[in-house]
Design a protein around this motif. Structure first.
Motif: not given
Length: 78
Positions: A28-34
């Motif tokens: 799973t690709w993921y990123a934190l807000e901002g």
């Protein structure tokens, strides 16, 4: 890419963050807000309340601009 979702996690000394997630074959690709950091990890590592500093990433890249939505993450993944 379908099945995108968001969860709430934290980092540092309990800083709460929205985490945008896009499942793909093999993780799973993921990123934190901002954030501009986009990471790939085992799908099982992502759940509500996760400490993102404890996730073992397989791959990472820098987004062109900060990620503020699932749509932003999907655009970066192409």
């Amino acid at each position: 890419m379908s099945g995108a979702y968001s969860i709430t996690g934290f980092y540092g000394r309990g800083t709460v963050a929205e985490i945008y997630c896009v499942p793909v074959l093999g993780g799973t690709w993921y990123a934190l807000e901002g954030s501009r950091n986009v990471n790939l990890c085992d799908s099982l590592a992502l759940s509500q309340g996760v400490d993102v500093e404890q996730i073992a990433d397989f791959d990472t890249f820098q987004a062109d601009a900060p990620i503020h939505s699932i749509g932003d993450l999907l655009s970066e993944l192409g």
